[in-house]
Design a protein around this motif. Sequence first.
Motif, PDB file in Angstrom:
ATOM      1  N   ASP A 118      -1.546   4.719   3.705  1.00  0.00           N
ATOM      2  CA  ASP A 118      -0.300   4.529   2.914  1.00  0.00           C
ATOM      3  C   ASP A 118       0.859   5.476   3.374  1.00  0.00           C
ATOM      4  N   GLU A 153      -7.559  -0.790   0.724  1.00  0.00           N
ATOM      5  CA  GLU A 153      -6.696   0.385   1.146  1.00  0.00           C
ATOM      6  C   GLU A 153      -5.884   1.033   0.197  1.00  0.00           C
ATOM      7  N   ALA A 154      -5.715   0.287  -1.109  1.00  0.00           N
ATOM      8  CA  ALA A 154      -4.931   0.830  -2.299  1.00  0.00           C
ATOM      9  C   ALA A 154      -6.212   1.139  -3.182  1.00  0.00           C
ATOM     10  N   ALA A 185      -2.641   5.135  -1.638  1.00  0.00           N
ATOM     11  CA  ALA A 185      -4.155   4.782  -1.215  1.00  0.00           C
ATOM     12  C   ALA A 185      -4.916   4.806  -2.351  1.00  0.00           C
ATOM     13  N   ILE A 200       1.112  -1.272  -0.111  1.00  0.00           N
ATOM     14  CA  ILE A 200      -0.001  -0.053  -0.019  1.00  0.00           C
ATOM     15  C   ILE A 200       0.798   1.324  -0.001  1.00  0.00           C
TER      16      ILE A 200
END
Lengths: 177, 417
Positions: free
Chosen positions: B276, B216-217, B184, B179
């Motif tokens: 991130d 989360e990415a 993000a 990540i």
Amino acid sequence: MSDLMLKGEAIKLGDDISTDDIIPGRFAHLRSNLPELAKHVLEDAAPEFASRARALSATGGGKAILVAGKNLGLGSSREHAPVVIKMSGVGAIIARSAARIFFRNAINQGLPVLLCDTDRIGDGDELKMNVTAGEIANLTSGIALSCGKMPPIMSAILKEGGLIPYIQKHKDFVITS
Amino acid sequence: MGKTLAEKILSLKSHGEAKAGDVVIGDVDLAFVQDTTGPLTIRQFKESGFEALAKPQRTIIFLDHAAPSPAQQLSNDHLFLRHFAGEAGCPIYDVGEGICHQLVAENFANPGDVIVGADSHTVTAGALGAFATGMGSSDVAVALALGKTWFRVPESFLIGLSGTFPRGVYAKDLILYLIGRIGADGASYKALEFAGEALAKLTVSQRLTIANMAVEAGAKVGLFPSDRITRDFLREHGRGDKYKPLSADSGANYERVIPVNLDQLEPMLSLPHAVDNVRPVTQTKGVKIQQAFIGACTNGRLEDLAVAAGILNGQKRHADTRLLIAPASRQVLIRAIGKGYIQSLIEAGAIILPPGCAACLGLHQGVLGDGEVCLSTANRNFKGRMGNPEAMVYLASPATAAASAIRGEITDPREFI
Ligand code: SF4
């Protein structure tokens, strides 16, 4: 069908506004009381947002337009996020980029989201937009901005005012290309 | 042209040829809601005039976020959902059973399934080869009624894994590292597809941790191919017959290829207030923590508790640091008791919370005070995430959380292993 047109004033926020910023977790107990929940929209991240948005929509001249930087709405799937934004009197959202679930949720609530270079919009700018064509005219600066077009299924949902009215009308998904 | 795993599953489920960029309508094999998104979903379902669920046995309600409920409004939401489950004839996993994503992995997710949940971490089930993605309430309400939904077929990033985790380094460190590298929003609207020789040693528990944080990415799904390890997991959970091997075709088209050699990873940390914002633990050692939280759909599984118990066994938490542990499900808790982990953890000063989301979302069971710092094994550290915008949340592996709870400050777990 005629194009969806909107006019309003920009309220500018920064990058990476998360759904936890839009609805802080500590208000989760209010999620079945949307009017009450909407009072706390962006309460920590942009304390003046709710009152400004309300004041604008009360004047009747135009709507508040939420203008954000990159990755707007990252985080949870809570559809309450676009719901309370809309309830605060926001007529449309413009962002440099928006998180996938948030984008889809906003459209499903009949709240238009346009993606473009938001550095070219200042706080308080007067904006005129053609949502269907993905075009924004910044009346304050005189700059014209163009946004990509959304998939046809999304503009069809938006046209009906959201996913639920869309499904009530069509009884199913209808894909046109 | 070969297909990515995402294209393969969506082709199957849309009964056609799905290519990245296409919009398709796909059958939904499993749809679920939890107690914070469920009430709105069910209200929308009812207000739309839908009469019945398309697949009552494949529609699941989980009461896990406020479990047990700390407030009367949330208790009423629970009542509403229980009532709906009774009326509509769908299964409900009540308070204390565990976190929705863990229960989906234990009981429902199969390779090739399409799963939609009104929760962003629905991606977790990608660990078992399911195209699983989070959606909002309107989308899920319609999926409940029609048994299908529309998808834009995502482009895929190929994450090629080689090597073996060094001592003290785990799946959580890998996904935090990724990540940090992708950002993000770096994989917004994309599928992350994991492949490579290292998969042969990655347990389902580790895969679940990795798939869990794909969102989360910005990703729509985090997909693992199904293999012998998937098959053994399904057998162990009584559905060996649901196994089918599924992987991307050679010659599939990837938007980006990211090779990662596990040998080169080290314990990682995500710093407040962005997931991130990732650094190696060695660069952040010494930050004092008032709370350590081991749990959540990211890291509340048996393997995670084993690692934590291994480090905490015979040790004591620091006097200034509360240690909260929430097993991800009832099954995890029972097994952890059987293995003696819970005993070691309690003796080390841990508080065992009921199976569920617990402190993760800032609603109850571990809300932070002003200026407090928590080291959490969950997946988000946004400002206010743990109930207080004046607090700070760091994310790390269960090993790092356990080691840090002993010292009362952020600590490299390799000092204890
Ligand atoms: S454990 Fe945390 S991240 Fe996972 S479902 Fe619960 S609240 Fe969401």
